[in-house]
Design an enzyme around this catalytic site. Structure first.
Site, PDB file in Angstrom:
ATOM      1  CE  LYS A  22      18.742  -6.314  -8.456  1.00  0.00           C
ATOM      2  NZ  LYS A  22      20.060  -5.858  -8.923  1.00  0.00           N
ATOM      3  CG  ASN A  23      18.769  -2.699 -10.975  1.00  0.00           C
ATOM      4  OD1 ASN A  23      19.281  -3.359 -10.067  1.00  0.00           O
ATOM      5  ND2 ASN A  23      18.611  -3.165 -12.205  1.00  0.00           N
ATOM      6  CB  CYS A 116      24.283 -12.069 -11.755  1.00  0.00           C
ATOM      7  SG  CYS A 116      22.976 -12.315 -10.572  1.00  0.00           S
ATOM      8  NE  ARG A 121      27.014  -7.336 -14.989  1.00  0.00           N
ATOM      9  CZ  ARG A 121      25.943  -7.326 -14.209  1.00  0.00           C
ATOM     10  NH1 ARG A 121      25.614  -8.388 -13.536  1.00  0.00           N
ATOM     11  NH2 ARG A 121      25.198  -6.254 -14.098  1.00  0.00           N
ATOM     12  CG  ASP A 304      17.906  -6.692 -15.596  1.00  0.00           C
ATOM     13  OD1 ASP A 304      18.916  -7.300 -15.990  1.00  0.00           O
ATOM     14  OD2 ASP A 304      17.962  -5.717 -14.834  1.00  0.00           O
ATOM     15  NE  ARG A 396      22.513 -10.237  -6.440  1.00  0.00           N
ATOM     16  CZ  ARG A 396      22.891  -9.909  -7.653  1.00  0.00           C
ATOM     17  NH1 ARG A 396      23.449 -10.805  -8.418  1.00  0.00           N
ATOM     18  NH2 ARG A 396      22.734  -8.689  -8.111  1.00  0.00           N
TER      19      ARG A 396
HETATM   20  C1  UD1 Z   1      22.597  -2.413 -14.801  1.00  0.00           C
HETATM   21  C2  UD1 Z   1      21.588  -3.154 -13.962  1.00  0.00           C
HETATM   22  C3  UD1 Z   1      21.330  -4.548 -14.521  1.00  0.00           C
HETATM   23  C4  UD1 Z   1      20.941  -4.449 -15.993  1.00  0.00           C
HETATM   24  C5  UD1 Z   1      21.955  -3.606 -16.778  1.00  0.00           C
HETATM   25  C6  UD1 Z   1      21.549  -3.344 -18.214  1.00  0.00           C
HETATM   26  C7  UD1 Z   1      21.928  -2.271 -11.745  1.00  0.00           C
HETATM   27  C8  UD1 Z   1      22.362  -2.502 -10.356  1.00  0.00           C
HETATM   28  N1  UD1 Z   1      22.088  -3.271 -12.610  1.00  0.00           N
HETATM   29  O1  UD1 Z   1      23.818  -3.151 -14.730  1.00  0.00           O
HETATM   30  O2  UD1 Z   1      20.286  -5.148 -13.768  1.00  0.00           O
HETATM   31  O3  UD1 Z   1      20.902  -5.741 -16.538  1.00  0.00           O
HETATM   32  O4  UD1 Z   1      22.137  -2.337 -16.139  1.00  0.00           O
HETATM   33  O5  UD1 Z   1      20.308  -2.745 -18.259  1.00  0.00           O
HETATM   34  O6  UD1 Z   1      21.396  -1.220 -12.060  1.00  0.00           O
HETATM   35  N2  UD1 Z   1      30.064  -2.517 -20.097  1.00  0.00           N
HETATM   36  C9  UD1 Z   1      31.356  -2.407 -20.526  1.00  0.00           C
HETATM   37  N3  UD1 Z   1      32.225  -1.644 -19.789  1.00  0.00           N
HETATM   38  C10 UD1 Z   1      31.838  -0.981 -18.671  1.00  0.00           C
HETATM   39  C11 UD1 Z   1      30.485  -1.087 -18.247  1.00  0.00           C
HETATM   40  C12 UD1 Z   1      29.623  -1.857 -18.988  1.00  0.00           C
HETATM   41  O7  UD1 Z   1      31.760  -3.001 -21.532  1.00  0.00           O
HETATM   42  O8  UD1 Z   1      32.659  -0.307 -18.052  1.00  0.00           O
HETATM   43  C13 UD1 Z   1      29.129  -3.370 -20.868  1.00  0.00           C
HETATM   44  C14 UD1 Z   1      28.651  -4.557 -20.039  1.00  0.00           C
HETATM   45  O9  UD1 Z   1      29.580  -5.615 -20.086  1.00  0.00           O
HETATM   46  C15 UD1 Z   1      27.357  -4.889 -20.696  1.00  0.00           C
HETATM   47  C16 UD1 Z   1      26.817  -3.522 -21.106  1.00  0.00           C
HETATM   48  O10 UD1 Z   1      27.931  -2.650 -21.123  1.00  0.00           O
HETATM   49  O11 UD1 Z   1      27.588  -5.676 -21.846  1.00  0.00           O
HETATM   50  C17 UD1 Z   1      25.735  -2.989 -20.192  1.00  0.00           C
HETATM   51  O12 UD1 Z   1      26.213  -2.865 -18.905  1.00  0.00           O
HETATM   52  P1  UD1 Z   1      25.704  -1.724 -17.893  1.00  0.00           P
HETATM   53  O13 UD1 Z   1      24.642  -0.901 -18.535  1.00  0.00           O
HETATM   54  O14 UD1 Z   1      26.893  -1.049 -17.345  1.00  0.00           O
HETATM   55  O15 UD1 Z   1      25.023  -2.610 -16.771  1.00  0.00           O
HETATM   56  P2  UD1 Z   1      25.187  -2.500 -15.224  1.00  0.00           P
HETATM   57  O16 UD1 Z   1      25.224  -1.075 -14.798  1.00  0.00           O
HETATM   58  O17 UD1 Z   1      26.259  -3.412 -14.780  1.00  0.00           O
END
Ligand code: UD1
Length: 416
Positions: A22-23, A116, A121, A304, A396
């Site tokens: 998925k990711n 979710c 986030r 995850d 999802r």
């Molecule tokens: C992706 C994955 C999700 C997984 C996560 C961490 C997808 C579609 N989803 O989510 O399944 O759980 O990586 O491995 O690939 N953060 C900030 N500011 C930002 C962006 C992120 O503070 O602009 C923080 C988030 O709140 C969180 C951490 O960074 O605490 C990790 O987030 P991130 O690695 O960005 O996860 P996703 O890309 O949303």
């Protein structure tokens, strides 16, 4: 409102074919905007999130044909550069389209994404990175309006190795003027898959899988076909399903090197693991041993898999401690597991799990995708029948999870 009905207490045994990731699929589907042509993707899991991404691509003007695991996207007639609020709310990964649309058209309008409920986030790292690339950002009544004349390659130091921000920078930089370098980039295998896809399309990206990624801008990208990598979280989920039932499960079509910390933790809990080139076989003991886990960015233990391991450890001998370091609100599912008899206390980022034999079936509600999966794992060993409601979250991210579990001996049915 659909539910899963699960009768627990059956030992799972047999082979499970793992679906595409998925990711990895979501950013690669978004990247199809960049070539202004044809993208053929294979091994895309037929799940709700990939369907949502198709809906968004269609809204932008893409023609999309889907036949089970194959998707063909024609992005030659994109005529809209904004993503509507309701689609943004449906799925967090919709934010990845911002990088792709900006990369190709130098303008994009979107809103804060949904997805979710596992923490706040934010997308500050995405937006800060866009600004570094020369993109102007205006926020107006909840809309984020981005535009620029050109995207100029630069050096970006991420405060945290965010997966989504890393992907967005790569997508925005493929057709930029000059070279972009990301320091402290996320190292997840899905980013390597994105790099391989983009390079097959004619992009010049290197370094994915390390913490420094370099994207040399090119003038044009071409038509492409690509096979998506296997889903490492689905892989881990089925290994845990085998482990909690004292079973013997072999997951097929996987990349074992993608889930090394998951394999190590299962071994530490006393499971016997046999790793082949593209399969992993697990033999579970009668009783699992308690273990401690800390979630970390890749190559650490994946956030995850956190909820799924908490469910697994709820029946282990002794007390386990799990620390969630990535998302601050990823324990919502715990109260549902407690309703089934699990003895879990949460203090801040830490969950303390005291193993018990007394897990019983009851009515629970999925709280998020992986939390819902944890409820399925718990239900597999519960005495009696569990009904899991709100399975839209589980749908999802998991492709036919009920059918796959039935094939290895579980008693699970979907009720619409
Ligand atoms: C992706 C994955 C999700 C997984 C996560 C961490 C997808 C579609 N989803 O989510 O399944 O759980 O990586 O491995 O690939 N953060 C900030 N500011 C930002 C962006 C992120 O503070 O602009 C923080 C988030 O709140 C969180 C951490 O960074 O605490 C990790 O987030 P991130 O690695 O960005 O996860 P996703 O890309 O949303």
């Amino acid at each position: 409102m659909s539910s899963y009905i699960i009768e627990g207490g059956r030992r799972l045994e047999g082979n499970v074919n793992i679906s595409g990731s998925k990711n990895a699929s979501l950013p690669i589907m978004a990247a199809s905007v960049l070539n202004g042509g044809i993208t053929k993707l294979y091994n895309v899991p037929p799940i709700r999130d990939t369907q949502m991404m198709i809906e968004i691509l269609k809204e932008l003007g893409c023609k999309v044909k889907r036949t089970n695991k194959k998707i063909e996207i024609d992005s030659s007639n994109i005529n809209k550069f904004s993503i509507s609020e309701n689609l943004m709310r449906e799925m967090r990964s919709s934010v990845i389209l911002a990088g792709a649309i900006l990369g190709k058209y130098r303008k994009a309008t979107f809103t804060y994404p949904g997805g979710c409920d596992i923490g706040t986030r934010p997308i500050d790292l995405h937006l800060k990175s866009f600004e570094k690339l020369g993109i102007k950002i205006n926020e107006n009544y909840g809309n984020i309006i981005c535009d620029c004349d050109k995207i100029i390659g630069t050096k970006i130091d991420l405060d945290f190795p965010s997966v989504g921000a890393t992907e967005n920078i790569i997508l925005a930089s493929c057709l930029a003027d000059g070279t972009t370098i990301i320091n402290n980039a996320a190292r997840e295998p899905e980013i390597i898959d994105l790099q391989e896809f983009l390079n097959k399309m004619g992009a010049k990206v290197r370094g994915a899988g390390t913490d420094i990624i370099e994207i040399q801008g090119v003038k044009k990208l071409k038509d492409v076909s690509y096979n998506i990598m296997p889903d490492r979280i689905e892989t881990g989920t089925f290994l845990c399903a085998g482990a909690i039932t004292g079973g013997n499960v072999k997951v097929m079509n996987v990349v074992p090197s993608h889930i090394v910390p998951v394999i190590s933790k299962l071994e530490e809990a006393n499971c016997k693991i046999n790793v082949g080139k593209d399969y992993i076989e697990l033999n579970a003991p009668k009783k699992l041993k308690s273990i401690d886990i800390k979630t970390m960015p890749y190559p650490g233990f994946p956030t995850d898999m956190q909820s799924i391991f908490v469910a697994l450890l709820s029946t282990a001998k002794g007390t386990s401690i799990v620390v969630e370091n990535i998302f601050e609100n990823r324990y919502k599912y715990v109260q549902e597991l407690s309703r089934m008899g699990a003895r879990i206390t949460v203090e801040g980022k830490t969950a303390i799990i005291k193993g018990t034999k007394k897990i019983t079936g009851t009515n629970v509600k999925a709280t998020d995708l992986r939390g819902g999966a944890a409820m399925i794992i718990e239900a597999l060993v519960a005495k009696g029948v569990t009904r899991i409601e709100e399975i839209k979250y589980i749908l999802r991210g998991y492709c036919n999870i009920d059918e796959k579990l039935r094939k290895i001996g579980a008693k699970i049915y979907k009720q619409d």
